[in-house]
Write an enzyme that holds these catalytic residues in place. Structure first.
Site, mmCIF file in Angstrom:
data_model
loop_
_atom_site.group_PDB
_atom_site.id
_atom_site.type_symbol
_atom_site.label_atom_id
_atom_site.label_comp_id
_atom_site.label_asym_id
_atom_site.label_seq_id
_atom_site.Cartn_x
_atom_site.Cartn_y
_atom_site.Cartn_z
ATOM 1 N N GLU A 1 0.821 -1.205 0.000
ATOM 2 C CA GLU A 1 0.000 0.000 0.000
ATOM 3 C C GLU A 1 0.856 1.257 0.000
ATOM 4 O O GLU A 1 0.543 2.240 -0.683
ATOM 5 C CB GLU A 1 -0.947 0.009 1.205
ATOM 6 N N ASP B 1 -4.303 -9.755 -8.645
ATOM 7 C CA ASP B 1 -4.708 -8.828 -9.710
ATOM 8 C C ASP B 1 -3.585 -7.987 -10.313
ATOM 9 O O ASP B 1 -3.259 -8.095 -11.503
ATOM 10 C CB ASP B 1 -5.834 -7.927 -9.193
ATOM 11 N N GLU C 1 -18.488 -6.370 -2.659
ATOM 12 C CA GLU C 1 -17.112 -6.866 -2.531
ATOM 13 C C GLU C 1 -16.974 -8.271 -3.093
ATOM 14 O O GLU C 1 -15.922 -8.631 -3.610
ATOM 15 C CB GLU C 1 -16.669 -6.854 -1.066
ATOM 16 N N GLU D 1 -12.161 0.232 -9.676
ATOM 17 C CA GLU D 1 -11.735 -0.650 -10.764
ATOM 18 C C GLU D 1 -12.735 -0.702 -11.921
ATOM 19 O O GLU D 1 -12.332 -0.752 -13.092
ATOM 20 C CB GLU D 1 -11.479 -2.068 -10.227
ATOM 21 N N THR E 1 -1.236 1.079 -10.867
ATOM 22 C CA THR E 1 -2.459 0.442 -10.354
ATOM 23 C C THR E 1 -3.255 1.392 -9.471
ATOM 24 O O THR E 1 -4.438 1.181 -9.248
ATOM 25 C CB THR E 1 -2.119 -0.841 -9.584
#
Length: 878
Positions: free
Chosen positions: A94, A241, A335, A353, A439
């Site tokens: 993160e 991902d 989710e 996304e 991302t």
């Protein structure tokens, strides 16, 4: 578009007014979220490092929105106020994508503005200096033999320092270790310091080497020291991902062919095994033809956008359309949702996304349909998520409840993609095509591919696999070739999927819609029914439905249409019975948790007595944490009020009797008394898991996150074994776990052999039985319609402990990550003509686990799968 910019500026103002310099704005309470000053949210808080996270994460978004003056002021604040030398443990992943990426993105647009000559003339690379400082603070995490980073690092003390409070972890997710190359390589290219790119490349190389060779897939979680796959399921969602994303984008940014070859190898495997258009379902890396789960998580919504970059447009359109249909059903993307498009996890933290994929599809196709999709996203955000101090995450997409949370990625990504979706070229002050998105949607200039190439390119891909060159496109596709003179191309792909969600499950009337009177409101819905509610019982009577308590503890619902107050009431009763049948059978199939074990480990048993126990849908997850302790009987024995002998219960596992109140209430009472766990013993004399289906205890229809101790259920026969042991030996110690430990070796080998021979046969037989028997309706003239459901203790599928029928209320929860939500009622279709039917539900839906003294076959089946996987890995290595 102007509204989007205005809203963004308003939210940024609120952030600085109410939250700065905190990491995040809490939109419901209008204050900043400072780590340590708010209740811990577990791993979610690892993104917070007391470094004004949201401000850094949104720097380049300001420039995209043409707010250059505000950008200049924000950069000065970051330079002046942000401290990166905090004694705090943060997520490497993160911190890399949000903070390091935010600083690099801010630097990229800062030097662009400086070159234009109007803004940022004073700028001298300060953001880049901060990025380099942060890069060095992340490097200690890479101090492993594999080169894979630890998942967390202390910004001040690193990893192995005595005061670091981290460095004991052994596992990390594939995306966590494989989503570093863009930021680290950009940092090396900007600064000329090669070490960052070297470390990121080494991590990627190691993951590539450890891929499963026969399937070319990677798992979700990997051991950072040994390289063994800890979780062997594979997909394109959470945990994996952005690993795939960064392989393709690393080729675009850095021009290294090996990254493209690796991506294409993985992509071929994804499309062969994981892609089941329009679905993307996880599989086992060693058994890629076998699905690992029957639900999808929302993070896979990025994948259509990546497919656009790859040039594979058709499956991108298909998956995107499926996701859009789910959004139209629930207003947001849950989710997680099942393959028949019902809610699996109900939260939605305002993830971007889907908006990202919408933007890329519009850029590729020019189809105005995607502008309508974007409009829907904006309308839903303003209608359902907007609150006085920003936008609040959805706690439950079904009820519309909010969470006091607004993650930095909402401002960094969501606003950026939505603005770009509607922006014309003249609205931009720079050419967005000169940059690649990380991302986290940070902007890195493409000219980095020719700058400071301090790392020698080494193509290691061909050492492991023979590549089919015909499978690899070495350039991004031209949209003119993709859609030659055919503006209807995308629509022709979408059209068959228009009703894919409604065909699987027509949208029901929400509680909010019912309360507003916007649709027909039946007198009672199955999902709301509580057998302890007198008003509900009166409604049942009016509909001709009676409730019968059976001797084995179950409750049977029986409808006599002729006894209904009117023909309309009879129709309502039939509809209620059909809903109850569908709801019960679906939840029995989907919520069934594996059995647990109660093992008596004290003298003279020493672990040889293993009792099959029913799990709870709340409390500690025994698959991750075992609990061992001496047992003690509580007073009152039913556990429905404050425990009067807390001194006997403290630090022990409490024994109590089933009945008279909800399971969750019992758990809270013994937890308050200091118990470390609880065992509920059935009050039905002579009941045994030999003859009854395994029970699982559900919650009380409320949030049960406050229950942290493990709870298990024993039938009367098994419970008496422990009670008899207490009477004879007084001090009895047990182990609560998901599987037995320290068992006799001969028994273990025998069980394993039985499991190998029978587990597949047993599973298929049980699945067939559940499909054929649960909710089976046999029409007989002059008979009544009935539905057998579990007893008053609300065992799963259930939501109450006392007198409720065992059907889950829509507000109950099921274990998962954070708040796993109970599945919605299954869709029902049937005529509404009153007729008399009889239905057996639970009695024919038993799951027959072997519960003798030996462990459960279902657990052994899991062991066998791991053994097979290990053998395949050994074969691969050889």
């Amino acid at each position: 578009m102007a509204v989007t910019v205005l809203t963004y500026c308003l939210v940024l103002f609120l952030l600085q007014e109410h939250a700065y310099p905190a990491d995040e704005l809490m939109p419901l309470t209008c204050r900043g979220r400072v780590r340590g000053q708010e209740p811990s949210r577990g791993d979610v808080d690892d993104a917070l490092g007391k470094f004004s996270l949201t401000l850094i994460d949104t720097l380049d978004t300001l420039v995209v929105l043409n707010k250059t003056k505000e950008f200049e002021e924000a950069v000065k604040k970051v330079i002046k106020d942000v401290n990166l030398d905090n004694d705090i443990v943060v997520s490497v992943f993160e911190t890399n994508i949000r903070v390091l990426g935010g600083l690099l993105g801010g630097h990229s647009v800062a030097i662009m503005l400086k070159e234009k000559g109007e803004y940022m003339q004073w700028y001298n690379g300060e953001l880049l200096h901060m990025a380099k400082e942060l890069g060095y603070k992340l490097l200690p995490a890479f101090n492993t033999t594999s080169g894979l980073p630890y998942p967390r690092v202390n910004l001040k003390f690193g990893v192995r320092h005595p005061e670091a409070r981290t460095g004991t972890e052994t596992d990390t997710c594939t995306a966590c270790a494989g989503t570093l190359i863009l930021e680290f390589a950009a940092l090396s290219r900007f600064t000329g310091t090669s070490i960052f790119e070297e470390y990121a490349r080494k991590a990627l190389d190691f993951i590539w080497e450890k891929r499963q060779r026969s399937s070319n897939l990677v798992g979700v979680t990997i051991n950072i020291h040994t390289g063994d796959w800890v979780r062997k399921d594979s997909g394109v969602g959470a945990g994996i991902d952005s690993y795939y994303e960064y392989l393709l984008k690393a080729y675009v940014l850095l021009g290294d062919d090996s990254f493209l070859e690796r991506f294409n190898t993985h992509y071929n495997a994804i499309m062969r095994y994981i892609s089941q258009p329009p679905l993307l379902l996880d599989v086992h890396i060693h058994k890629p033809m076998l699905n690992a789960r029957t639900w999808m998580d929302s993070l896979l919504a990025f994948f259509p956008g990546l497919q656009v970059l790859k040039g594979d447009i058709r499956p991108a359109i298909e998956t995107h359309e499926m996701l859009y249909q789910v959004i139209k059903k629930h207003n947001f993307l849950p989710e997680a949702f099942t393959t028949d498009f019902r809610v699996h996890w109900a939260q939605h933290p305002l993830r971007p996304e889907f908006a990202e994929s919408t933007y890329f599809l519009y850029k590729a196709t020019g189809d105005p349909y995607y502008l309508e999709v974007g409009k829907t996203l904006i309308e839903n955000l303003n209608k359902y998520a907007r609150v006085p101090c920003g936008f609040a995450a959805m706690k439950d997409v079904r009820t519309g409840s909010h969470e006091d949370r607004m993650d930095s990625f909402f401002l960094a990504e969501m606003f950026k993609y939505l603005y770009l979706l509607f922006a014309d070229k003249e609205d931009m002050i720079f050419d967005i095509e000169d940059y690649i998105f990380t991302t986290e949607a940070h902007l890195l200039p493409l000219w980095l591919s020719t700058t400071n190439q301090t790392v020698a390119k080494k193509n290691t891909t061909t050492e492991y696999t023979e590549l089919d060159d015909s499978n690899f496109d070495w350039t991004c596709p031209n949209t003119q070739i993709l859609f030659p003179n055919d503006p209807m191309f995308a629509q022709s792909i979408r059209e068959p999927l228009k009703n894919v969600v409604d065909k699987s499950c027509p949208r029901g009337i929400s509680r909010a819609e019912e309360s507003l009177g916007s649709g027909p409101k039946p007198p009672l819905r199955a999902r709301d029914f509580m057998a302890s509610n007198p008003e509900h019982l009166e409604i049942l009577k009016k509909m001709g439905v009676s409730l019968i308590h059976l001797k084995d503890g179950r409750v049977q619902l029986v409808q006599h249409a002729v006894q209904a107050a009117s023909s309309l009431d009879a129709e309502d009763g039939l509809r209620f019975m059909q809903e109850m049948i569908e709801l019960s059978s679906q939840q029995q199939k989907e919520q069934q948790l594996p059995p647990r074990a109660v093992q008596i480990v004290s003298h003279p048993f020493f672990g040889r007595v293993v009792l099959t126990a029913g799990p709870a849908q709340f409390g500690m997850d025994l698959s991750k944490h075992k609990t061992r302790g001496f047992v003690a009987t509580i007073k009152p024995y039913n556990g429905c009020s404050e425990i009067t002998n807390p001194e006997a219960v403290k630090e022990k596992i409490a024994l109590m009797q089933r009945g008279q109140c909800m399971f969750a209430e019992k758990a809270r009472n013994i937890q308050k008394a200091g118990a470390i766990g609880g065992i509920v013993i059935d009050d039905n004399e002579g009941s045994s898991s030999d003859t009854a289906p395994l029970f699982q205890m559900a919650g009380d229809g409320k949030n049960t996150d406050d229950i942290t101790i493990p709870m298990l259920f024993l039938f009367n026969k098994e419970g008496n074994i422990i009670l008899d042991a207490i009477r004879e030996y007084e001090a009895v110690e047990v182990l609560l776990s998901d599987k037995a430990k320290d068992r006799d070796l001969e028994m273990e080998n025998m069980d394993q052999k039985l499991s190998e021979n029978d587990s597949h046969k047993q599973n298929s037989e049980e699945a067939t039985s559940a499909f054929q028997d649960v909710g089976e309706v046999s029409e007989e003239p002059e008979e009544e319609e009935s539905s057998d459901v579990t007893d008053p203790d609300s065992l799963s599928p259930a939501n109450a402990d006392s007198d409720s029928v065992s059907i889950s209320n829509q507000d109950s929860y099921v274990p998962g990550t954070d708040e796993a939500s109970a599945p919605e009622p299954a869709c029902t279709q049937g005529d509404n003509q009153p007729q008399e039917q009889k239905t057996e539900t639970e009695s024919n839906s038993k799951v027959n686990w072997d519960n003798k003294v030996q462990p459960m076959e279902s657990i052994l089946a899991d062991w066998n799968e791991d053994i097979e996987a290990f053998e395949m890995m050994e074969k691969d290595e050889l």
